[in-house]
Scaffold this active site. Structure first.
Site, PDB file in Angstrom:
ATOM      1  N   SER A 133     -46.995 -32.857   9.694  1.00 10.88           N
ATOM      2  CA  SER A 133     -45.751 -32.079   9.885  1.00 10.88           C
ATOM      3  C   SER A 133     -45.479 -32.045  11.591  1.00 10.88           C
ATOM      4  O   SER A 133     -44.200 -32.072  12.092  1.00 10.88           O
ATOM      5  CB  SER A 133     -46.823 -30.465   9.858  1.00 10.88           C
ATOM      6  OG  SER A 133     -47.974 -30.248  10.885  1.00 10.88           O
ATOM      7  N   HIS A 150     -44.795 -29.660   3.126  1.00 10.03           N
ATOM      8  CA  HIS A 150     -43.496 -30.593   3.894  1.00 10.03           C
ATOM      9  C   HIS A 150     -42.808 -31.261   2.924  1.00 10.03           C
ATOM     10  O   HIS A 150     -42.023 -32.046   3.300  1.00 10.03           O
ATOM     11  CB  HIS A 150     -43.877 -30.887   5.414  1.00 10.03           C
ATOM     12  CG  HIS A 150     -44.241 -30.104   5.947  1.00 10.03           C
ATOM     13  ND1 HIS A 150     -43.642 -28.856   7.025  1.00 10.03           N
ATOM     14  CD2 HIS A 150     -45.463 -29.434   6.563  1.00 10.03           C
ATOM     15  CE1 HIS A 150     -44.099 -28.992   8.082  1.00 10.03           C
ATOM     16  NE2 HIS A 150     -45.533 -28.759   7.859  1.00 10.03           N
ATOM     17  N   LYS A 182     -40.971 -23.573   2.997  1.00  7.20           N
ATOM     18  CA  LYS A 182     -40.186 -24.693   3.729  1.00  7.20           C
ATOM     19  C   LYS A 182     -39.250 -25.138   2.796  1.00  7.20           C
ATOM     20  O   LYS A 182     -38.221 -24.589   2.748  1.00  7.20           O
ATOM     21  CB  LYS A 182     -41.023 -26.304   4.117  1.00  7.20           C
ATOM     22  CG  LYS A 182     -42.770 -25.608   5.035  1.00  7.20           C
ATOM     23  CD  LYS A 182     -43.285 -26.110   5.222  1.00  7.20           C
ATOM     24  CE  LYS A 182     -44.155 -25.873   6.230  1.00  7.20           C
ATOM     25  NZ  LYS A 182     -44.866 -24.556   6.484  1.00  7.20           N
TER      26      LYS A 182
END
Length: 415
Positions: free
Chosen positions: A198, A226, A257
């Site tokens: 990340s 992610h 996300k």
């Protein structure tokens, strides 16, 4: 002589009584002196590619809303309708009465999306990792973890009470050495890694890690937080992109996300999901996520499946931005994703660069220890599908040329 305070008692180690919480002021003063003190940012009410707060309107390059879905009208409508029919909160953990038909449908759809037997929802991605790792490993077991794993994985390893061996970041050869030295003495073996890291935006060597897991009959936990929605032909993440298939594979993801909602999830065999529902403490003892966010995530799953151009265009734009940053002398490390670090070094310099960008109308917070190692502070650019070419051009103009690093790079190439 400077006075130091005992963390537990609040008593001065050099004698005399101090109020129990006085040590906190000393800790804050030290953080301030080291340019590591974090202050709560302005309350940003508009959460899209533009954010508003404290009288400012800024272009946001810090969000993990990778596909631009957090404010998508379709998700908003689904969340609003669910809120009207199911209420705001759930009132209890999923095992009591917090799990709604919407949650059950989302778990079914997540399993279908991920091509697994079952899925389990958690209140957040952090809760998923912090609950799953200790459920899988305990005293007598061995965990092998990447040095740059997310804090939730690190905390999960600590909570597990298993012996944790940390291998150098993305170094499969070092992982192999540690497995050879320690795996045979363990009752159970678990390898834990992010797939997309990340802060640095780089990718784990998944093929090599999966091969090692097979060789040592180890469980393999991949955190796709992610990567889900962004990588893979179907948007399932980097395990899909790398073609990882393994009986001992456990995948963790998040809905906060690329999916633009909230909550975490785990996917795998039905037996694994049944076990975690009984043993993962952050699941058993947490109130279920609101049904409204689960409803929004259900819509997001359809968008990810039906609109693959969002992720393909995002990754193409990220590749172009990396090249332009590098041409201007900025160091972007080994990023291969929509997360692009701008390496700075000293925390004070990262803060100063972030402030300069804010004055130019861009929100790019400085990332400092403990989020990154000391001396490795950076600015983390997070590109989304909502960023326009004009926004990117403006950011590059505000950054300008990093003459110092550009000169150093030219000298290196000449040498």
């Amino acid at each position: 002589m400077a006075t130091t305070y005992s963390f537990r008692s609040g008593r001065s180690l050099t004698g005399g009584y101090m109020p129990p919480l006085d040590w906190i002021s000393a800790e804050l003063a030290e953080l301030l002196q080291r340019d590591l003190l974090r202050e709560l940012p302005a309350a940003f009410d508009l959460q899209t590619v533009m954010i508003e707060g404290a009288g400012q309107r800024l272009i946001n390059f810090a969000s993990n809303d990778y596909l631009g879905l957090a404010a998508d009208p379709r998700l908003v409508a689904a969340a609003t309708e669910a809120c009207q029919t199911t209420g705001v909160g759930r009132g209890s953990s999923p095992l009591i009465c917090g799990r709604s038909t919407i949650h059950a449908e989302l778990e079914r759809r997540l399993a279908e999306f991920e091509h697994t037997e079952a899925a389990l929802l958690f209140p957040s991605g952090f809760a998923a990792n912090a609950g799953v790792v200790p459920a899988l490993a305990d005293r007598g077991d061995a965990i092998f973890a990447d040095a740059k794993n997310h804090a939730s994985l690190i905390d999960g390893c600590r909570l597990s009470r298993a012996e944790t061996h940390v291998y150098r970041h993305n170094d499969a050869a070092h992982l192999a050495e540690l497995l050879a030295a320690h795996a045979s003495a363990a009752r159970r073996t678990l390898i834990v890694t992010d797939t997309l890291f990340s802060m640095d935006g780089d990718v784990a060597p998944l093929a090599e890690i999966a091969a090692l897991a097979r060789r040592y009959d180890a469980m393999l936990l991949l955190d796709e937080a992610h990567a889900t929605g962004v990588f893979g032909d179907r948007g399932r993440g980097l395990a899909e992109a790398a073609g990882i298939e393994y009986d001992g594979l456990i995948r963790v993801g998040t809905l906060s996300k690329a999916f633009g909602a909230a909550g975490g999830f785990v996917v795998g065999p039905q037996a694994l999901i049944d076990y975690l529902a009984n043993r993962a403490r952050s699941y058993v003892f947490s109130t279920a996520q609101p049904a409204s966010t689960a409803a929004a995530a259900l819509v997001a799953l359809h968008v990810v499946a039906d609109e693959p151009q969002r992720r393909t265009q995002l990754l193409a734009a990220a590749a172009t931005l990396r090249k332009r940053l590098q041409a201007a002398g900025w160091r972007t490390g080994d990023s291969r994703s929509q997360i692009i670090p701008i390496a700075v070094g000293p925390a004070a310099d990262a803060v100063a660069l972030s402030q300069r960008l804010r004055e130019a109308g861009f929100w790019v917070p400085a990332i400092r220890p403990p989020s990154v190692p000391p001396g490795e502070s950076l600015l983390r650019l997070s590109l989304t599908a909502s960023h326009t070419p004009e926004m990117v051009d403006g950011l590059l103009a505000a950054l300008g040329t990093n003459h110092q690093d550009a000169q150093a790079q030219r000298k290196h190439e000449e040498f």
